[in-house]
Design an enzyme around this catalytic site. Sequence first.
Site, PDB file in Angstrom:
ATOM      1  N   TYR A 148       9.005  -4.699   5.772  1.00  0.00           N
ATOM      2  CA  TYR A 148       9.993  -5.738   5.480  1.00  0.00           C
ATOM      3  C   TYR A 148      11.351  -5.430   6.117  1.00  0.00           C
ATOM      4  O   TYR A 148      12.162  -6.322   6.329  1.00  0.00           O
ATOM      5  CB  TYR A 148      10.178  -5.925   3.969  1.00  0.00           C
ATOM      6  CG  TYR A 148       8.942  -6.435   3.243  1.00  0.00           C
ATOM      7  CD1 TYR A 148       7.916  -7.073   3.932  1.00  0.00           C
ATOM      8  CD2 TYR A 148       8.804  -6.281   1.880  1.00  0.00           C
ATOM      9  CE1 TYR A 148       6.787  -7.525   3.279  1.00  0.00           C
ATOM     10  CE2 TYR A 148       7.679  -6.750   1.213  1.00  0.00           C
ATOM     11  CZ  TYR A 148       6.675  -7.363   1.921  1.00  0.00           C
ATOM     12  OH  TYR A 148       5.563  -7.818   1.270  1.00  0.00           O
ATOM     13  N   LYS A 199      -3.436   2.646   4.017  1.00  0.00           N
ATOM     14  CA  LYS A 199      -4.428   2.135   4.965  1.00  0.00           C
ATOM     15  C   LYS A 199      -4.515   3.186   6.075  1.00  0.00           C
ATOM     16  O   LYS A 199      -4.249   2.915   7.262  1.00  0.00           O
ATOM     17  CB  LYS A 199      -3.957   0.756   5.481  1.00  0.00           C
ATOM     18  CG  LYS A 199      -4.989   0.006   6.283  1.00  0.00           C
ATOM     19  CD  LYS A 199      -6.132  -0.545   5.452  1.00  0.00           C
ATOM     20  CE  LYS A 199      -7.133  -1.254   6.355  1.00  0.00           C
ATOM     21  NZ  LYS A 199      -8.404  -1.563   5.691  1.00  0.00           N
ATOM     22  N   ASP A 256       3.886  -4.982  -3.101  1.00  0.00           N
ATOM     23  CA  ASP A 256       4.266  -6.366  -3.356  1.00  0.00           C
ATOM     24  C   ASP A 256       3.017  -7.143  -3.789  1.00  0.00           C
ATOM     25  O   ASP A 256       3.002  -7.864  -4.795  1.00  0.00           O
ATOM     26  CB  ASP A 256       4.848  -6.943  -2.042  1.00  0.00           C
ATOM     27  CG  ASP A 256       5.562  -8.252  -2.256  1.00  0.00           C
ATOM     28  OD1 ASP A 256       5.627  -8.709  -3.402  1.00  0.00           O
ATOM     29  OD2 ASP A 256       6.049  -8.826  -1.260  1.00  0.00           O
ATOM     30  N   ASP A 260       1.658  -8.025  -7.933  1.00  0.00           N
ATOM     31  CA  ASP A 260       1.443  -9.411  -8.366  1.00  0.00           C
ATOM     32  C   ASP A 260       0.005  -9.612  -8.852  1.00  0.00           C
ATOM     33  O   ASP A 260      -0.249 -10.345  -9.802  1.00  0.00           O
ATOM     34  CB  ASP A 260       1.746 -10.395  -7.222  1.00  0.00           C
ATOM     35  CG  ASP A 260       3.216 -10.809  -7.239  1.00  0.00           C
ATOM     36  OD1 ASP A 260       4.004 -10.149  -7.936  1.00  0.00           O
ATOM     37  OD2 ASP A 260       3.564 -11.783  -6.549  1.00  0.00           O
TER      38      ASP A 260
END
Length: 371
Positions: A148, A199, A256, A260
């Site tokens: 981000y 990952k 993120d 959620d």
Amino acid sequence: MNFLMKTIRFTNLPGDGIGPEVMSVALEVLQKTGSIHGFACETTTHDVGGAGIDNHGNALPDATLDACRAVDGILFGSVGGPKWENLPPKEQPERAALLPLRKAFKLFANLRPGNLFPELADLSPLRSDVASAGIDVLCVRELTGGIYFGQPKSTKTLEDGQKEAIDTMVYRTGEIERITEVAVKAAALRNKRICSVDKANVLETSVLWRQTVTKLIHKLDPSIELTHMYVDNAAMQLVRDPNQFDVLLTENMFGDILSDELAVICGSLGMLASASLGTGTNSNGFPYGLYEPAGGTAPDIAGKGLANPCAQVLSAALMLRYSFGLEEAALAIENAVKETIRSGLRTGDIAQGAESVGTKEMGDAILSRLH
Ligand code: NAD
């Protein structure tokens, strides 16, 4: 008053919509918890979000920011609503209040507990045999690094007329180490199991993430059970068997998405709290933090006395735990909420059509169960 009594200092920023309604319950709960557990609360209320825009022309007025700088933590409500929806994006209450607060207090660690009480299992979209045991997972997400914010970040037009956009995922060891430390401290208060999500089969940042996490946890606390999982698998495992996790530790974008996912499997926004912790320590030797409910200002029920105060009350418990080191008091609040739910009392959002109570009645029930 006992002259040895500890005083905790924080600002409360109720914000908009249901914010003030649920904040007043949380403040009452904190006062009573203090009287039982031997601390006094020193807190002042300030405008933020739409209230800041209306009363001071700014979503984060200088007076609010100054007041936050003078204390050890922030209990935040929520901001925004239809009245301010047509402002330019940069001036929208959420963006213009929360982002500068994150920046001012270097809030790099986001902690989202995913709690589903077994009594509320029907609210979860998970299969009943999975949800009926309840859920208790803590997601620790790095908040200020990764894709981000990494540079370069740009969009350009190529010679052949196509457009090309670039985001860059960057992590340095220092950034990984400081979020790992937060996860280790949080795990020490829970079941001492951390699953680090990355990952590492594809991303260089994830290889570094995995190496750094492993090395630091081994050094800080070898008694912690550390596992690693690829993010695609973690997303599946979270719906298949959430309680295999105790603490999930992950970078910004993966966190993120996973936090959620965790929120939705827990069923109701009205029950979920969150904490964002800063670098360094406050005057108590603990991290400065901003504590807020996961939900928003709920304009559909604002001003009607119907909001569920649990998320705001549980955010106050997180503040006691992480910014003031008052673990017993935090547990007392969490148990009072748990017992209230166990007693069958429900606000509309968690009643599933059955009889429900308002914010005040729910708050009084929590207060009466504080020990
Ligand atoms: P929302 O979370 O406010 O509401 C979604 C649904 O959940 C609504 O039906 C609402 O009634 C319900 N809900 C949420 N919290 C509840 C509670 N404590 N008790 C009972 N019901 C509850 O999300 P939204 O409708 O998308 O957003 C409304 C406004 O809130 C927008 O302006 C948005 O920008 C803002 N918002 C602010 C924050 C924040 O301040 N951090 C976060 C999310 C949304």
